[in-house]
Design a protein around this motif. Structure first.
Motif, PDB file in Angstrom:
ATOM      1  N   VAL B 107      76.076  59.456   0.126  1.00 23.90           N
ATOM      2  CA  VAL B 107      76.768  58.172   0.119  1.00 23.90           C
ATOM      3  C   VAL B 107      78.122  58.302   0.806  1.00 23.90           C
ATOM      4  N   PHE B 108      78.457  57.300   1.588  1.00 19.47           N
ATOM      5  CA  PHE B 108      79.750  57.301   2.283  1.00 19.47           C
ATOM      6  C   PHE B 108      80.156  55.859   2.562  1.00 19.47           C
ATOM      7  N   THR B 109      81.303  55.689   3.140  1.00 15.72           N
ATOM      8  CA  THR B 109      81.760  54.337   3.497  1.00 15.72           C
ATOM      9  C   THR B 109      82.178  54.312   4.955  1.00 15.72           C
ATOM     10  N   ASP B 110      82.066  53.144   5.541  1.00  8.94           N
ATOM     11  CA  ASP B 110      82.634  52.968   6.878  1.00  8.94           C
ATOM     12  C   ASP B 110      84.113  52.628   6.704  1.00  8.94           C
ATOM     13  N   PRO B 111      84.891  52.587   7.765  1.00 10.57           N
ATOM     14  CA  PRO B 111      86.331  52.344   7.613  1.00 10.57           C
ATOM     15  C   PRO B 111      86.640  51.023   6.906  1.00 10.57           C
ATOM     16  N   ASP B 112      85.729  50.072   6.959  1.00 10.41           N
ATOM     17  CA  ASP B 112      85.964  48.785   6.307  1.00 10.41           C
ATOM     18  C   ASP B 112      85.644  48.831   4.825  1.00 10.41           C
TER      19      ASP B 112
END
Lengths: 318, 318, 318, 318
Positions: B107-112
């Motif tokens: 799991v990760f996030t984009d810059p937004d």
């Protein structure tokens, strides 16, 4: 084995015809391709959304049939690796100048003797002002003439040994078998391969006559099934010979129409709908003789000439 | 930068809804998805030709909006390399158990701040007997209910900084920008990315409200443009809110219909025709403000809510 | 001879089936008709844009085949004149109560013995709240279930003597022959008649078995050719037997699909495109044996069962 | 009042254009009509399945707008009765020679001053060998050029007093109102009339400028909705101005595209699907202001120019 996607896509195909003028008329008036030039005995034609210069190189010849099938590598390094793999397989012929607009092309043959070419360098098509498209994400204006097919879709070779040919494309070029016909004796009578996420780019089906190097058909993509119904109406109106269709293949679920161009080559108009092959661990779908006995998707019996007509015809084989 | 095709495809998407039952009704009755199970506050739904178990994970929540977007890696090694790239970018959250039928998910996030997940292991969907398809190259029987969409197509995020988000997906995941909106000040207001040969799999468009992490829409693919006209007829009949369309985007030439599901999420039905991105040296097509002023392909002005409505709505943003 | 348009249109048709429940399932789940009631051994079904109460009266019976075909007169005076013409022809049976929602019906037979009924009084269908259409110019909500056909289109009888039957409909009811099959011996093997501006409302084709009173098929209209391709996909998925098609008839240019309902009756899904018969001095188009040898419009050979399968089947004829 | 069907159908329409050559180019290249001859300042054009000689008589003129609209009577007696009715209404002008291929034509005006003509005698079109259709039930070969519309469908006049004009067509010619717009003050702002079983053949909509005798548009029928999507693509490509559409009217459920030909006349491409008006006791469907506020069928707001652009434009009115 090179990775899937080492080949970017099927490039332009050379078709031979004993009646060059009539064939040009068919490709431009019926299919709606645009003639862009000529060289020697060859005329260059393009479908309106192919981004490169040539879709079909139509060459006057004693017979019909396929000349060279060109494949674009995914990049310069991919090209190098692919050429090395072909040379290692002992099937290379060597580097040649590409057709106008194309860089150096490495020529080789598949086990059946069909000629293929690998290249990476390619000038993008730059339309003349009268062929400028209205939308900038399109290669050329759609001429709205005849069937007006969008782009080249795939090539279907006949092969004496389907497995040998199919394995060669998988092992040296990174093709992946998406569907196949498996006879009751365990042999493979048809193999559909993709280099991309398209359902297929190249096909081998068994040549029942045992003649190597023949072509079953080349196919053009249309945006909708309706385009293919319309193409059947236009074929009827223009006197183009319809072999079979419109109907839907059980294999790959492609909506199809098969016609013959005046030189005798079989041409398919094909629509895959929104079907794509996305699974990296795709398992080839195998169609048995019992499956095939059910006919096409909606029950149409496969027409007999589908099993016999190939180009060049047996009697004309070089 | 990982190669194009390191991501095999967009996997299942989690959507949040404050009215879970009504949303399930929309996805099953209107879109024609099949409900396959539930866990906690989530209901699992699938489109008939998605080969994996889940297309949409619909989760009861205080707001609408997107939960996790899952992406399938092209293989175990690709997964490892992609995770390493994300960790190097400092955007990783860590490994979690996948949804039912899916292996470990990174799991990760984009810059937004949109949540994404990477996985490779995936059980293929095995239909119950009453959902066995007639053709063996199809994941499940087509229920012929409502719009009966074929498969998930793409996700369109809103992003405060389109460039940062788009670059992140290109640099860490191997995405390729196929088309973009370039404003007169040189900034990028929209970026369409592909991981495959599809025209696009993910999109960022600028969030004019400056709110991070919002969703513009998710899209389902239909086989034909007629399917989308028919879906508009059914929306009218079933009281589904049509925001805009059917019409044709100039960008990507996608034929579209936008509706809202009862939870407030915008849903697109999309058809790309036979358009694919095959060129390995594809050059992003840039649309200027002057281009955009012409409206959609056939001149329809872009509807105002297209620039304002995102989920979760600003007032509900966490 | 009464004027063209003395008959307003083909009304509801009674179909017999030895497997009533399975037949109801076919008409509702596959064709998308709505069940509205029952009486005795009969179930009433309606297509979503037929303005009267009944489209098909499905009656349990020892055999398949057609019961009464109802025709709506253009007005009370037209009804009187038509009845007088039938009585003068000696083919009248007499007045009977109409089906629920229909006024008095004058029953008679054609020379082949098919039962017909003439009526004028008809209550318009008033949908229950859950079937209210979104648009007020539509009879009922489109259920978007299965093939979801729009309305009844035509009936095709088998007839031992096509000319006698066709002449009867022209002379007593004001039908007009729009197309016909003329054999080399000069006899008429098929006659397509219209009472309206539709290309045809009723057809007689020769019964090669010499059995009177049989049915070839009834047909439902769809809005598009795509609807018929979709209906073929759904037939495949639901296990509905496809006899032939989708394809395009040379005669009348109708795009068609023929399936069998479980009771054995042949059902056509038909689309005429924008073709209408507007000329008041229309000259019947005659198709010769040579024309017919070319197959259907795009070359499909007419399937053999088309010449042999009628209902009730010969072996079950009463 | 003459019976419905006293008028067989809408015949050819004369359109005026200040740019005759450009207009001819539009009708032949974009719409796909065939030029068949000329006389004086007029060029004759025909759609491929109109059975008479002329579909559009295009006449060079200072302004755009409609010249004479011709209507074919159902027979010689019907013609006599219709002429008598017009004379009784005091709107007759008198008999004139018909256009080439047409018999004597009785000229008259509607209350708004639009010129109309009634005739019965009509030579059927006999195609030159290169325009022979493949199927004998078709008037001419389909040229498969541009949008390739099938036939003329209807004419939509602007009228200062919709009721007066609509009543005139009903009372003297046997028209029937199938749908209408009824404003909150009870006045009729639009009236759709049929002479046949088509949903409509002629329309009056209110001229908000109060200018009599103007044209809103003429419409051509296509076989499918897809044909209209394709026509929009071709309009974009050929630089034809699209006013609005493709979309679906709530009124009559017609799928539409509106374009302007270079002379300024509005042209509709229209598809009614399988919708026909069969009920002899059809009750006009009335659309209120509240209904209209919902926009077209799928919610598209009616474009402002639809209420203002008529031909000849106000500034050019004779």
């Amino acid at each position: 084995m090179p990775p899937l996607h080492a080949i970017a896509h099927l490039g332009h195909v050379e078709l031979r015809t004993p009646v060059l003028d009539e064939s040009v008329e068919f490709f431009t008036r019926y299919l709606g391709l645009t003639e862009t030039g000529s060289a020697g005995d060859s005329v260059f034609l393009r479908a309106w959304d192919d981004y490169e210069n040539i879709t079909i190189k139509l060459t006057g010849h004693a017979t019909s049939g396929a000349g060279r099938t060109n494949l674009r590598a995914a990049g310069p390094e991919a090209l190098e690796r692919l050429v090395a793999a072909i040379e290692a397989a002992g099937r290379g012929i060597g580097w040649q100048d590409g057709d106008p607009g194309y860089g150096p092309t490495y020529v080789f043959t598949d086990p059946d003797g069909h000629e293929l070419g690998l290249y990476y360098e390619s000038e993008w098509y730059a339309p003349a002002p009268e062929l400028e498209p209205a939308l900038k994400n399109q290669a050329q204006a759609n001429p709205a003439r005849g069937a007006s097919v969008r782009r080249l879709d795939h090539i279907n070779y006949l092969g004496v040994d389907v497995t040998a040919n199919s394995d060669f494309l998988c092992d040296t070029l990174g093709g992946m078998v998406t569907e196949q016909i498996v006879l009751d004796d365990g042999s493979i009578a048809g193999s559909w391969l993709t280099f991309t996420n398209k359902t297929y780019d190249a096909v081998y089906t068994r040549d029942r006559t045992g003649t190597p190097g023949r072509l079953h058909h080349i196919a053009f993509a249309t945006d909708t099934r309706e385009d293919i119904l319309r193409a059947a109406d236009i074929a009827l109106e223009q006197g183009v010979f319809i072999e079979t269709g419109p109907h839907k293949h059980a294999i790959q679920q492609t909506f199809f129409l098969y016609v013959y161009e005046p030189g005798g080559n079989r041409i398919e108009l094909a629509n895959a709908g929104a079907r794509v092959i996305l699974a990296p661990d795709w398992r080839p779908v195998s169609w048995t003789e019992a499956d095939r006995a059910k006919g096409q998707a909606w029950g149409l019996k496969t027409i007999e000439s589908f099993h016999t007509h190939g180009t060049p015809p047996v009697e004309h084989a070089p």
